[in-house]
Design a protein around this motif. Structure first.
Motif, PDB file in Angstrom:
ATOM      1  N   GLY A 104    -109.957 -67.054 -44.008  1.00  0.00           N
ATOM      2  CA  GLY A 104    -110.322 -68.312 -43.334  1.00  0.00           C
ATOM      3  C   GLY A 104    -110.514 -69.376 -44.411  1.00  0.00           C
ATOM      4  O   GLY A 104    -110.974 -69.070 -45.524  1.00  0.00           O
ATOM      5  N   SER A 105    -110.158 -70.614 -44.106  1.00  0.00           N
ATOM      6  CA  SER A 105    -110.232 -71.634 -45.163  1.00  0.00           C
ATOM      7  C   SER A 105    -111.681 -71.905 -45.579  1.00  0.00           C
ATOM      8  O   SER A 105    -111.949 -72.253 -46.720  1.00  0.00           O
ATOM      9  N   LYS A 106    -112.628 -71.703 -44.683  1.00  0.00           N
ATOM     10  CA  LYS A 106    -114.042 -71.923 -45.010  1.00  0.00           C
ATOM     11  C   LYS A 106    -114.464 -71.096 -46.226  1.00  0.00           C
ATOM     12  O   LYS A 106    -115.206 -71.570 -47.091  1.00  0.00           O
ATOM     13  N   TYR A 130    -118.015 -81.777 -42.849  1.00  0.00           N
ATOM     14  CA  TYR A 130    -117.916 -80.376 -42.418  1.00  0.00           C
ATOM     15  C   TYR A 130    -118.896 -79.637 -43.337  1.00  0.00           C
ATOM     16  O   TYR A 130    -118.693 -79.600 -44.560  1.00  0.00           O
ATOM     17  N   TYR A 133    -118.778 -77.888 -47.144  1.00  0.00           N
ATOM     18  CA  TYR A 133    -118.584 -78.589 -48.431  1.00  0.00           C
ATOM     19  C   TYR A 133    -119.912 -78.625 -49.180  1.00  0.00           C
ATOM     20  O   TYR A 133    -119.982 -78.416 -50.385  1.00  0.00           O
ATOM     21  N   ASN A 176    -111.081 -84.650 -46.438  1.00  0.00           N
ATOM     22  CA  ASN A 176    -110.582 -83.960 -45.250  1.00  0.00           C
ATOM     23  C   ASN A 176    -109.941 -84.959 -44.281  1.00  0.00           C
ATOM     24  O   ASN A 176    -110.623 -85.750 -43.673  1.00  0.00           O
ATOM     25  N   ASN A 180    -112.529 -84.086 -39.516  1.00  0.00           N
ATOM     26  CA  ASN A 180    -113.556 -83.597 -38.603  1.00  0.00           C
ATOM     27  C   ASN A 180    -114.882 -84.097 -39.171  1.00  0.00           C
ATOM     28  O   ASN A 180    -115.173 -83.795 -40.331  1.00  0.00           O
ATOM     29  N   ASP A 208    -108.855 -80.792 -47.674  1.00  0.00           N
ATOM     30  CA  ASP A 208    -108.946 -79.893 -46.522  1.00  0.00           C
ATOM     31  C   ASP A 208    -108.007 -80.393 -45.427  1.00  0.00           C
ATOM     32  O   ASP A 208    -108.253 -81.425 -44.808  1.00  0.00           O
ATOM     33  N   ALA A 210    -107.086 -78.651 -42.634  1.00  0.00           N
ATOM     34  CA  ALA A 210    -107.183 -77.651 -41.561  1.00  0.00           C
ATOM     35  C   ALA A 210    -106.584 -78.136 -40.237  1.00  0.00           C
ATOM     36  O   ALA A 210    -106.176 -77.330 -39.400  1.00  0.00           O
ATOM     37  N   TYR A 211    -106.534 -79.466 -40.039  1.00  0.00           N
ATOM     38  CA  TYR A 211    -106.020 -80.000 -38.767  1.00  0.00           C
ATOM     39  C   TYR A 211    -104.641 -80.635 -38.930  1.00  0.00           C
ATOM     40  O   TYR A 211    -104.231 -81.444 -38.105  1.00  0.00           O
ATOM     41  N   SER A 239    -105.294 -73.617 -42.620  1.00  0.00           N
ATOM     42  CA  SER A 239    -105.947 -72.630 -41.773  1.00  0.00           C
ATOM     43  C   SER A 239    -105.058 -72.257 -40.598  1.00  0.00           C
ATOM     44  O   SER A 239    -104.341 -73.107 -40.067  1.00  0.00           O
ATOM     45  N   SER A 241    -106.570 -71.105 -37.986  1.00  0.00           N
ATOM     46  CA  SER A 241    -107.559 -71.102 -36.908  1.00  0.00           C
ATOM     47  C   SER A 241    -107.219 -72.037 -35.759  1.00  0.00           C
ATOM     48  O   SER A 241    -107.216 -71.634 -34.600  1.00  0.00           O
ATOM     49  N   LYS A 242    -106.970 -73.305 -36.072  1.00  0.00           N
ATOM     50  CA  LYS A 242    -106.809 -74.304 -35.014  1.00  0.00           C
ATOM     51  C   LYS A 242    -105.364 -74.369 -34.558  1.00  0.00           C
ATOM     52  O   LYS A 242    -105.085 -74.597 -33.381  1.00  0.00           O
ATOM     53  N   ARG A 250    -109.818 -64.984 -39.018  1.00  0.00           N
ATOM     54  CA  ARG A 250    -110.151 -65.345 -40.388  1.00  0.00           C
ATOM     55  C   ARG A 250    -108.921 -65.303 -41.301  1.00  0.00           C
ATOM     56  O   ARG A 250    -108.734 -64.371 -42.085  1.00  0.00           O
TER      57      ARG A 250
HETATM   58  N1  PLP Z   1    -112.145 -77.463 -42.335  1.00  0.00           N
HETATM   59  C1  PLP Z   1    -112.576 -78.161 -41.289  1.00  0.00           C
HETATM   60  C2  PLP Z   1    -112.633 -79.634 -41.385  1.00  0.00           C
HETATM   61  C3  PLP Z   1    -112.993 -77.504 -40.126  1.00  0.00           C
HETATM   62  O1  PLP Z   1    -113.435 -78.213 -39.087  1.00  0.00           O
HETATM   63  C4  PLP Z   1    -112.951 -76.096 -40.090  1.00  0.00           C
HETATM   64  C5  PLP Z   1    -113.419 -75.355 -38.911  1.00  0.00           C
HETATM   65  O2  PLP Z   1    -114.018 -75.865 -38.003  1.00  0.00           O
HETATM   66  C6  PLP Z   1    -112.490 -75.421 -41.218  1.00  0.00           C
HETATM   67  C7  PLP Z   1    -112.091 -76.133 -42.325  1.00  0.00           C
HETATM   68  C8  PLP Z   1    -112.536 -73.918 -41.321  1.00  0.00           C
HETATM   69  O3  PLP Z   1    -111.592 -73.245 -40.664  1.00  0.00           O
HETATM   70  P1  PLP Z   1    -111.376 -71.695 -40.895  1.00  0.00           P
HETATM   71  O4  PLP Z   1    -112.396 -71.187 -41.852  1.00  0.00           O
HETATM   72  O5  PLP Z   1    -111.509 -71.083 -39.563  1.00  0.00           O
HETATM   73  O6  PLP Z   1    -109.997 -71.584 -41.492  1.00  0.00           O
END
Ligand code: PLP
Length: 389
Positions: A104-106, A130, A133, A176, A180, A208, A210-211, A239, A241-242, A250
């Motif tokens: 997962g990128s987190k 987010y 960070y 980012n 978000n 970041d 992710a989106y 990621s 995830s989304k 993950r």
């Molecule tokens: N970065 C941003 C801005 C996010 O909003 C999220 C998840 O909500 C993530 C990264 C992390 O995503 P993940 O760890 O699921 O890849």
């Protein structure tokens, strides 16, 4: 003997969880059997595509895949990422040196400062943020300098206003976009300016993305690695995830500057043992179906966005149509604080939304809705908000 152990001081450097009261209220209403519409967390309600699930099921049958994965991840997975990245952004990456799979990128976002920050170094973090960070910077003993994201600046930090004595001690800038929670987007020109500044002052950029795939209205999010000099100073997080409704799986990756990637790899090889191979095979499948699958997903989010924003505008709440992400970042329509308004929304309308201040002081005055529920429920939410306003 009095005990010598207890919570470490670094945990006290993380701010208290701000949603306690809203969570408590939500639990109480649920226990009372109320019909809650939850637009709080950015966790897709849609299923992971069938092809990806099938790939996992096949791969998990092979005992070879039950062993420790390689810390660098499967070669096939990194090659698939490189191929996708080339098609999507026109950037050639070396799969062995410039790509690292993440749990997962987190995970990578939080571990990165451990790889390059020494205590007392400065990390620049835009807010509303987010929260990971901040956690990563705190765990590494960094000093955090927050950059306020304001609507009048397109929710971009005003880097030129950072004092020189701060810039001279800065190691990392987190950025980012698509953002978000503000949903703001940027273009290549802006990213070029940031890269230029990183070169001038000698810091690196943790970008970041992710989106990156959840974009609408002909907008396509760029990669910071596309701009000249980008890979000299930046790494970028991606990621599954989304994009593929895989939050629970993950899976993500980081790519870009090879020295930064090597440093993170060193940290990770001391902490985790990589991503379960069948999940990496599922990731390869996801990248393979990207072109046919993504338009279906975007259609769903676009319809939800249009229904919700148009609905709110019709009842007099002039919310913007975001160009990316599945969030709506809306100015609180009454004179309440964002927390008061979200409490009201929950108590009177049984709708969960996130108060902007929970993402940082510059988020005060805003509320975030996540469009992670069906259209009928979003329509129901609009109807309830109409009564409230
Ligand atoms: N970065 C941003 C801005 C996010 O909003 C999220 C998840 O909500 C993530 C990264 C992390 O995503 P993940 O760890 O699921 O890849």
């Amino acid at each position: 003997m009095s005990r010598r152990w207890g919570k470490a001081e670094r945990l006290d450097r993380l701010p208290p969880y701000l949603f306690v009261e809203i969570d408590r209220l939500k639990k109480k209403l649920l226990a009372e059997g109320r019909d809650i519409i939850d637009l709080g967390i950015g966790d897709p309600d849609l299923a992971t595509p069938e092809e990806i699930i099938e790939e996992l099921c096949t791969a998990v049958q092979d005992p070879e895949n039950h062993r420790y994965p390689l810390d660098l991840g499967l070669g096939e997975f990194r090659y698939a990422i490189a191929e996708w990245f080339q098609k999507r952004f026109g950037v050639e990456l070396d799969p062995d040196k410039e790509i690292l799979p993440l749990i997962g990128s987190k995970e990578g976002i939080v571990h990165f400062p451990l790889a390059i920050v020494n205590p007392g170094d400065i990390v620049l973090i835009p807010e509303p943020l987010y929260p990971p960070y901040r956690s990563g910077a705190v765990f590494a003993g960094a000093e955090i300098y927050y950059l306020s994201l304001r609507e009048e600046n397109g929710f971009r930090p005003r880097l030129e206003e950072i004092p020189k004595n701060i810039l001279s001690r800065t190691k990392i800038l987190y950025l980012n976009y698509p953002n978000n929670p503000t949903t703001a987007v940027v273009d290549r020109k802006y990213l070029s300016q940031v890269v230029h500044m990183a070169n001038e002052y000698g810091f690196c950029i943790l970008y970041d993305n992710a989106y990156s795939e959840l974009c609408f209205d002909n907008y396509k999010a760029p990669s910071i690695l596309e701009v000249e000099g980008g890979r000299d100073v930046a790494v970028e997080f991606h990621s599954f995830s989304k994009t593929y409704n895989m939050t629970g799986w993950r899976l993500g990756w980081v790519c870009g500057n090879r020295e930064l990637i090597a440093a993170l790899r060193e940290v990770k090889s001391n902490i985790d043992s990589g991503v379960f191979n069948p999940i990496q095979y599922a990731g390869i499948k996801a990248l393979e179906i990207y072109e046919t699958y993504l338009p279906r997903l975007l259609r769903i989010y676009l319809q939800r966005r249009d229904l919700f924003v148009t609905g709110l505008r019709k009842i007099g709440w002039m919310v913007n149509f975001p160009k990316a992400t599945f969030y709506i970042w809306a100015k609180v329509p009454k004179s309440n604080s964002s927390t008061e308004f979200c409490k009201l929304l929950l108590e009177k309308s049984h709708i969960v939304a996130t108060p902007g201040v929970g993402f940082g002081p510059s988020g005060e005055g805003y509320v975030r809705f996540a469009l992670t529920t069906r259209e009928e429920r979003l329509q129901e939410a609009v109807d309830r908000i109409k009564k409230l306003l």
